[in-house]
Motif scaffolding. Structure first.
Motif, PDB file in Angstrom:
ATOM      1  N   GLY A  29      32.449  45.106 -21.412  1.00  0.00           N
ATOM      2  CA  GLY A  29      32.927  45.784 -20.211  1.00  0.00           C
ATOM      3  C   GLY A  29      33.105  44.819 -19.053  1.00  0.00           C
ATOM      4  N   ALA A  30      32.148  43.908 -18.899  1.00  0.00           N
ATOM      5  CA  ALA A  30      32.240  42.923 -17.815  1.00  0.00           C
ATOM      6  C   ALA A  30      33.420  41.976 -18.028  1.00  0.00           C
ATOM      7  CB  ALA A  30      30.947  42.137 -17.705  1.00  0.00           C
ATOM      8  N   GLY A  33      36.688  43.978 -17.567  1.00  0.00           N
ATOM      9  CA  GLY A  33      36.813  44.303 -16.145  1.00  0.00           C
ATOM     10  C   GLY A  33      37.197  43.093 -15.310  1.00  0.00           C
ATOM     11  N   ALA A  34      36.610  41.944 -15.609  1.00  0.00           N
ATOM     12  CA  ALA A  34      36.937  40.719 -14.872  1.00  0.00           C
ATOM     13  C   ALA A  34      38.384  40.305 -15.128  1.00  0.00           C
ATOM     14  CB  ALA A  34      35.997  39.599 -15.276  1.00  0.00           C
ATOM     15  N   ALA A  35      38.832  40.426 -16.369  1.00  0.00           N
ATOM     16  CA  ALA A  35      40.211  40.058 -16.686  1.00  0.00           C
ATOM     17  C   ALA A  35      41.206  40.986 -15.993  1.00  0.00           C
ATOM     18  CB  ALA A  35      40.429  40.091 -18.196  1.00  0.00           C
ATOM     19  N   VAL A  36      40.966  42.274 -16.099  1.00  0.00           N
ATOM     20  CA  VAL A  36      41.871  43.244 -15.477  1.00  0.00           C
ATOM     21  C   VAL A  36      41.815  43.116 -13.959  1.00  0.00           C
ATOM     22  CG1 VAL A  36      42.290  45.713 -15.142  1.00  0.00           C
ATOM     23  CG2 VAL A  36      41.794  44.833 -17.423  1.00  0.00           C
ATOM     24  N   GLY A  37      40.622  42.954 -13.420  1.00  0.00           N
ATOM     25  CA  GLY A  37      40.482  42.795 -11.971  1.00  0.00           C
ATOM     26  C   GLY A  37      41.146  41.533 -11.460  1.00  0.00           C
ATOM     27  N   GLY A  38      41.043  40.447 -12.218  1.00  0.00           N
ATOM     28  CA  GLY A  38      41.697  39.196 -11.822  1.00  0.00           C
ATOM     29  C   GLY A  38      43.207  39.322 -11.806  1.00  0.00           C
ATOM     30  N   VAL A  39      43.743  39.956 -12.830  1.00  0.00           N
ATOM     31  CA  VAL A  39      45.200  40.161 -12.873  1.00  0.00           C
ATOM     32  C   VAL A  39      45.634  41.085 -11.745  1.00  0.00           C
ATOM     33  CG1 VAL A  39      47.098  41.139 -14.230  1.00  0.00           C
ATOM     34  CG2 VAL A  39      45.411  39.673 -15.338  1.00  0.00           C
ATOM     35  N   ALA A  40      44.898  42.168 -11.551  1.00  0.00           N
ATOM     36  CA  ALA A  40      45.242  43.105 -10.481  1.00  0.00           C
ATOM     37  C   ALA A  40      45.134  42.432  -9.109  1.00  0.00           C
ATOM     38  CB  ALA A  40      44.331  44.326 -10.544  1.00  0.00           C
ATOM     39  N   GLY A  41      44.086  41.652  -8.916  1.00  0.00           N
ATOM     40  CA  GLY A  41      43.938  40.949  -7.642  1.00  0.00           C
ATOM     41  C   GLY A  41      45.064  39.971  -7.388  1.00  0.00           C
ATOM     42  N   ALA A  42      45.499  39.285  -8.435  1.00  0.00           N
ATOM     43  CA  ALA A  42      46.612  38.345  -8.295  1.00  0.00           C
ATOM     44  C   ALA A  42      47.904  39.070  -7.957  1.00  0.00           C
ATOM     45  CB  ALA A  42      46.781  37.533  -9.577  1.00  0.00           C
ATOM     46  N   THR A  52      42.648  36.741  -6.608  1.00  0.00           N
ATOM     47  CA  THR A  52      42.398  36.689  -8.048  1.00  0.00           C
ATOM     48  C   THR A  52      40.907  36.619  -8.340  1.00  0.00           C
ATOM     49  OG1 THR A  52      44.498  35.553  -8.377  1.00  0.00           O
ATOM     50  CG2 THR A  52      42.911  35.429 -10.165  1.00  0.00           C
ATOM     51  N   VAL A  53      40.205  35.732  -7.658  1.00  0.00           N
ATOM     52  CA  VAL A  53      38.764  35.590  -7.867  1.00  0.00           C
ATOM     53  C   VAL A  53      38.023  36.845  -7.407  1.00  0.00           C
ATOM     54  CG1 VAL A  53      36.718  34.276  -7.166  1.00  0.00           C
ATOM     55  CG2 VAL A  53      38.832  33.089  -7.759  1.00  0.00           C
ATOM     56  N   GLY A  54      38.413  37.372  -6.266  1.00  0.00           N
ATOM     57  CA  GLY A  54      37.773  38.594  -5.769  1.00  0.00           C
ATOM     58  C   GLY A  54      37.997  39.771  -6.702  1.00  0.00           C
ATOM     59  N   GLY A  55      39.223  39.921  -7.192  1.00  0.00           N
ATOM     60  CA  GLY A  55      39.513  40.991  -8.142  1.00  0.00           C
ATOM     61  C   GLY A  55      38.729  40.832  -9.423  1.00  0.00           C
ATOM     62  N   GLY A  56      38.598  39.589  -9.889  1.00  0.00           N
ATOM     63  CA  GLY A  56      37.822  39.330 -11.092  1.00  0.00           C
ATOM     64  C   GLY A  56      36.354  39.669 -10.911  1.00  0.00           C
ATOM     65  N   ALA A  57      35.810  39.322  -9.764  1.00  0.00           N
ATOM     66  CA  ALA A  57      34.399  39.603  -9.496  1.00  0.00           C
ATOM     67  C   ALA A  57      34.143  41.104  -9.397  1.00  0.00           C
ATOM     68  CB  ALA A  57      33.968  38.907  -8.208  1.00  0.00           C
ATOM     69  N   GLY A  59      36.091  43.520 -10.592  1.00  0.00           N
ATOM     70  CA  GLY A  59      36.362  44.105 -11.901  1.00  0.00           C
ATOM     71  C   GLY A  59      35.240  43.862 -12.888  1.00  0.00           C
ATOM     72  N   GLY A  60      34.644  42.676 -12.851  1.00  0.00           N
ATOM     73  CA  GLY A  60      33.528  42.366 -13.730  1.00  0.00           C
ATOM     74  C   GLY A  60      32.317  43.244 -13.439  1.00  0.00           C
ATOM     75  N   ALA A  61      32.042  43.462 -12.165  1.00  0.00           N
ATOM     76  CA  ALA A  61      30.912  44.316 -11.790  1.00  0.00           C
ATOM     77  C   ALA A  61      31.149  45.760 -12.221  1.00  0.00           C
ATOM     78  CB  ALA A  61      30.682  44.237 -10.285  1.00  0.00           C
ATOM     79  N   ILE A  62      32.364  46.241 -12.009  1.00  0.00           N
ATOM     80  CA  ILE A  62      32.684  47.609 -12.424  1.00  0.00           C
ATOM     81  C   ILE A  62      32.643  47.719 -13.952  1.00  0.00           C
ATOM     82  CG2 ILE A  62      34.517  49.349 -12.508  1.00  0.00           C
ATOM     83  CD1 ILE A  62      35.312  48.379  -9.676  1.00  0.00           C
TER      84      ILE A  62
END
Length: 73
Positions: A29-30, A33-42, A52-57, A59-62
């Motif tokens: 899940g982490a 979530g980090a991969a999807v969050g990183g792509v979404a943040g970018a 990108t880094v913020g979205g990954g962080a 997303g990883g937590a979620i």
């Protein structure tokens, strides 16, 4: 970053994450979530490194939380 590069990066992440069969549901899940969050943040910040880094962080937590819930089922 052009659309084709974003699609290629997304496909690469999917390919890399397919090797996660030995991970717990929390770890999966982490990672997802980090991969999807990183792509979404970018995408949302126009390719900003901070986005990108913020979205990954985030997303990883979620993803970790979702994996934890799935682990308890």
């Amino acid at each position: 970053m052009s659309l084709s590069k974003k699609v290629l990066a997304s496909l690469l992440l999917v390919a890399l994450l397919s090797g996660c069969s030995g991970m717990s549901s929390r770890q999966k899940g982490a990672a997802v979530g980090a991969a999807v969050g990183g792509v979404a943040g970018a995408v949302l910040t126009g390719g900003s490194a901070l986005g990108t880094v913020g979205g990954g962080a985030i997303g990883g937590a979620i993803g970790y939380g979702v994996g934890d819930v799935m682990n308890k089922k």
